[in-house]
Scaffold this motif. Structure first.
Motif, PDB file in Angstrom:
ATOM      1  N   THR A   1     -30.384  26.350 -13.667  1.00 22.77           N
ATOM      2  CA  THR A   1     -31.798  25.967 -13.626  1.00 22.77           C
ATOM      3  C   THR A   1     -32.653  27.165 -13.995  1.00 22.77           C
ATOM      4  N   LYS A   2     -33.834  26.873 -14.536  1.00 22.92           N
ATOM      5  CA  LYS A   2     -34.845  27.895 -14.804  1.00 22.92           C
ATOM      6  C   LYS A   2     -36.142  27.433 -14.173  1.00 22.92           C
ATOM      7  N   ASN A   3     -36.647  28.200 -13.236  1.00 19.94           N
ATOM      8  CA  ASN A   3     -37.871  27.851 -12.502  1.00 19.94           C
ATOM      9  C   ASN A   3     -37.798  26.451 -11.922  1.00 19.94           C
ATOM     10  N   GLY A   4     -36.609  26.115 -11.395  1.00 17.42           N
ATOM     11  CA  GLY A   4     -36.411  24.836 -10.729  1.00 17.42           C
ATOM     12  C   GLY A   4     -36.069  23.671 -11.639  1.00 17.42           C
ATOM     13  N   GLN A   5     -36.070  23.882 -12.955  1.00 14.04           N
ATOM     14  CA  GLN A   5     -35.766  22.826 -13.906  1.00 14.04           C
ATOM     15  C   GLN A   5     -34.356  23.004 -14.468  1.00 14.04           C
ATOM     16  N   LYS A   6     -33.589  21.936 -14.543  1.00 12.05           N
ATOM     17  CA  LYS A   6     -32.225  22.013 -15.045  1.00 12.05           C
ATOM     18  C   LYS A   6     -32.213  22.437 -16.508  1.00 12.05           C
ATOM     19  N   VAL A   7     -31.273  23.318 -16.857  1.00  9.99           N
ATOM     20  CA  VAL A   7     -31.149  23.842 -18.216  1.00  9.99           C
ATOM     21  C   VAL A   7     -29.749  23.527 -18.747  1.00  9.99           C
ATOM     22  N   THR A   8     -29.684  22.973 -19.964  1.00  9.00           N
ATOM     23  CA  THR A   8     -28.405  22.702 -20.615  1.00  9.00           C
ATOM     24  C   THR A   8     -28.289  23.406 -21.963  1.00  9.00           C
ATOM     25  N   ASP A   9     -29.422  23.593 -22.660  1.00 11.77           N
ATOM     26  CA  ASP A   9     -29.384  24.276 -23.957  1.00 11.77           C
ATOM     27  C   ASP A   9     -28.993  25.741 -23.754  1.00 11.77           C
ATOM     28  N   GLY A  10     -28.095  26.207 -24.612  1.00  9.07           N
ATOM     29  CA  GLY A  10     -27.691  27.605 -24.547  1.00  9.07           C
ATOM     30  C   GLY A  10     -26.682  27.918 -23.462  1.00  9.07           C
ATOM     31  N   THR A  11     -26.096  26.876 -22.845  1.00  4.80           N
ATOM     32  CA  THR A  11     -25.092  27.104 -21.807  1.00  4.80           C
ATOM     33  C   THR A  11     -23.688  26.898 -22.364  1.00  4.80           C
ATOM     34  N   SER A  12     -22.729  27.599 -21.791  1.00  6.43           N
ATOM     35  CA  SER A  12     -21.327  27.440 -22.174  1.00  6.43           C
ATOM     36  C   SER A  12     -20.463  27.847 -20.989  1.00  6.43           C
ATOM     37  N   ILE A  13     -19.206  27.447 -21.010  1.00  8.78           N
ATOM     38  CA  ILE A  13     -18.276  27.816 -19.949  1.00  8.78           C
ATOM     39  C   ILE A  13     -16.893  27.988 -20.550  1.00  8.78           C
ATOM     40  N   ASN A  14     -16.188  29.017 -20.110  1.00  8.97           N
ATOM     41  CA  ASN A  14     -14.856  29.257 -20.655  1.00  8.97           C
ATOM     42  C   ASN A  14     -13.813  28.455 -19.883  1.00  8.97           C
ATOM     43  N   VAL A  15     -12.582  28.490 -20.369  1.00 11.31           N
ATOM     44  CA  VAL A  15     -11.512  27.810 -19.656  1.00 11.31           C
ATOM     45  C   VAL A  15     -11.137  28.644 -18.433  1.00 11.31           C
ATOM     46  N   PRO A  16     -10.604  28.035 -17.375  1.00 12.18           N
ATOM     47  CA  PRO A  16     -10.253  28.796 -16.172  1.00 12.18           C
ATOM     48  C   PRO A  16      -9.134  29.804 -16.441  1.00 12.18           C
ATOM     49  N   PHE A  17      -9.278  31.005 -15.888  1.00 11.67           N
ATOM     50  CA  PHE A  17      -8.244  32.033 -15.966  1.00 11.67           C
ATOM     51  C   PHE A  17      -7.389  31.977 -14.698  1.00 11.67           C
ATOM     52  N   PRO A  18      -6.077  31.777 -14.829  1.00 15.33           N
ATOM     53  CA  PRO A  18      -5.215  31.810 -13.642  1.00 15.33           C
ATOM     54  C   PRO A  18      -4.856  33.236 -13.265  1.00 15.33           C
ATOM     55  N   SER A  19      -4.722  33.496 -11.978  1.00 13.90           N
ATOM     56  CA  SER A  19      -4.277  34.802 -11.510  1.00 13.90           C
ATOM     57  C   SER A  19      -2.847  34.682 -10.994  1.00 13.90           C
ATOM     58  N   LYS A  20      -2.256  35.824 -10.628  1.00 18.08           N
ATOM     59  CA  LYS A  20      -0.864  35.835 -10.198  1.00 18.08           C
ATOM     60  C   LYS A  20      -0.664  35.144  -8.848  1.00 18.08           C
ATOM     61  N   ASP A  21      -1.738  34.996  -8.056  1.00 15.44           N
ATOM     62  CA  ASP A  21      -1.610  34.316  -6.771  1.00 15.44           C
ATOM     63  C   ASP A  21      -2.057  32.859  -6.842  1.00 15.44           C
ATOM     64  N   SER A  22      -2.040  32.298  -8.060  1.00 13.65           N
ATOM     65  CA  SER A  22      -2.260  30.859  -8.295  1.00 13.65           C
ATOM     66  C   SER A  22      -3.679  30.392  -7.969  1.00 13.65           C
ATOM     67  N   ILE A  23      -4.664  31.282  -8.064  1.00  9.75           N
ATOM     68  CA  ILE A  23      -6.051  30.869  -7.982  1.00  9.75           C
ATOM     69  C   ILE A  23      -6.713  31.152  -9.324  1.00  9.75           C
ATOM     70  N   PHE A  24      -7.939  30.672  -9.492  1.00 10.81           N
ATOM     71  CA  PHE A  24      -8.553  30.702 -10.814  1.00 10.81           C
ATOM     72  C   PHE A  24      -9.904  31.428 -10.811  1.00 10.81           C
ATOM     73  N   THR A  25     -10.261  31.883 -12.007  1.00  5.07           N
ATOM     74  CA  THR A  25     -11.571  32.463 -12.277  1.00  5.07           C
ATOM     75  C   THR A  25     -12.165  31.755 -13.484  1.00  5.07           C
ATOM     76  N   GLN A  26     -13.471  31.480 -13.425  1.00  6.81           N
ATOM     77  CA  GLN A  26     -14.133  30.811 -14.535  1.00  6.81           C
ATOM     78  C   GLN A  26     -15.528  31.405 -14.714  1.00  6.81           C
ATOM     79  N   ILE A  27     -15.962  31.502 -15.977  1.00  7.41           N
ATOM     80  CA  ILE A  27     -17.236  32.150 -16.297  1.00  7.41           C
ATOM     81  C   ILE A  27     -18.111  31.207 -17.121  1.00  7.41           C
ATOM     82  N   SER A  28     -19.347  31.044 -16.685  1.00 11.25           N
ATOM     83  CA  SER A  28     -20.335  30.275 -17.435  1.00 11.25           C
ATOM     84  C   SER A  28     -21.422  31.219 -17.927  1.00 11.25           C
TER      85      SER A  28
END
Length: 241
Positions: free
Chosen positions: A143-170
């Protein structure tokens, strides 16, 4: 959130610049799918390099401008074939795991920050870093100033770690203006309500303040005045004696 099967292969490369001490690098390939979605990506040392954009029908390199251009002939076609195998495996896994409760771990860390130093009016990227969760993926909204934002957004695929949990970046492309307030919200099956972090342009990029300088200047003036007064009475005292 629909169940998603993530299959990944991880190999370790050993390279050396001068033929002496080897340097370890981790080359990561991830192929994932659900009933309605799919993902295929390549990474080096936990940095995403390439992914298949199934909506546009092409492979995309995600590299900084200073890196020499790269090519991956046949990469997208291979990713499409991987999706067929993944969905076949997904059906088998669902039938095997039917009735078994799925382990759910909520995100342990949610951080929002700018990619570059903030300069008002200059293009930048906000990053929402989510880690420590299972299963993948998470759903991220901005959101920007309380309004939902979709333009210009992206998200990568989840990264698995050695202890079977994940990291993801938007990511969110934005132009910082003084007073703007952004938020990143994360949804996950293990959460009863979304986790949210706030990023304020004014707070994260404070403008120069004259307060401390004035305070130090006044303090220095008073200190010097005190020294002058003390010296004056010291001289007078010596004259009287």
């Amino acid at each position: 959130m629909k169940m998603k099967l993530l299959l990944f292969l991880c190999s370790v490369l050993w390279t050396s610049a001068d033929g002496s001490a080897p340097v370890q690098h981790e080359d990561l390939a991830i192929s994932g799918c659900s009933d309605s979605d799919g993902e295929d990506m390549l990474a080096l040392d936990a940095e995403e390099m390439w992914f298949a954009d199934f909506k546009k029908g092409e492979g995309v390199f995600v590299l900084p401008p200073f890196v020499d251009p790269m090519t991956f002939p046949g990469g997208y076609e291979l990713a499409v074939a991987d999706q067929q195998v993944c969905r076949s495996n997904l059906k088998v896994l669902r039938s095997t795991m039917e009735g078994i409760p799925l382990k759910k771990v909520p995100p342990s860390s949610l951080v929002i920050y700018s990619r570059d130093d903030v300069e008002l009016g200059e293009k930048n990227i906000l990053i929402c870093h989510v880690s420590g969760f299972f299963p993948a993926p998470v759903k991220v909204s901005w959101t920007k100033n309380g309004q939902k934002v979709t333009d210009g957004t992206s998200i990568n695929v989840p990264f698995p770690s050695k202890d079977s949990i994940f990291t993801q970046i938007s990511r969110l492309d934005f132009i910082p203006q003084l007073g703007d307030i952004y938020s990143c919200s994360v949804e996950h099956p293990a959460l009863t309500e979304p986790q949210t972090r706030i990023w304020d342009v004014e707070l994260d990029n404070p403008q120069p303040s004259v307060g401390p300088a004035v305070f130090c200047g006044v303090g220095l003036t008073i200190g010097l005045l005190g020294v002058a007064v003390g010296t004056f009475f010291l001289i007078k005292g010596n004259e009287c004696s």
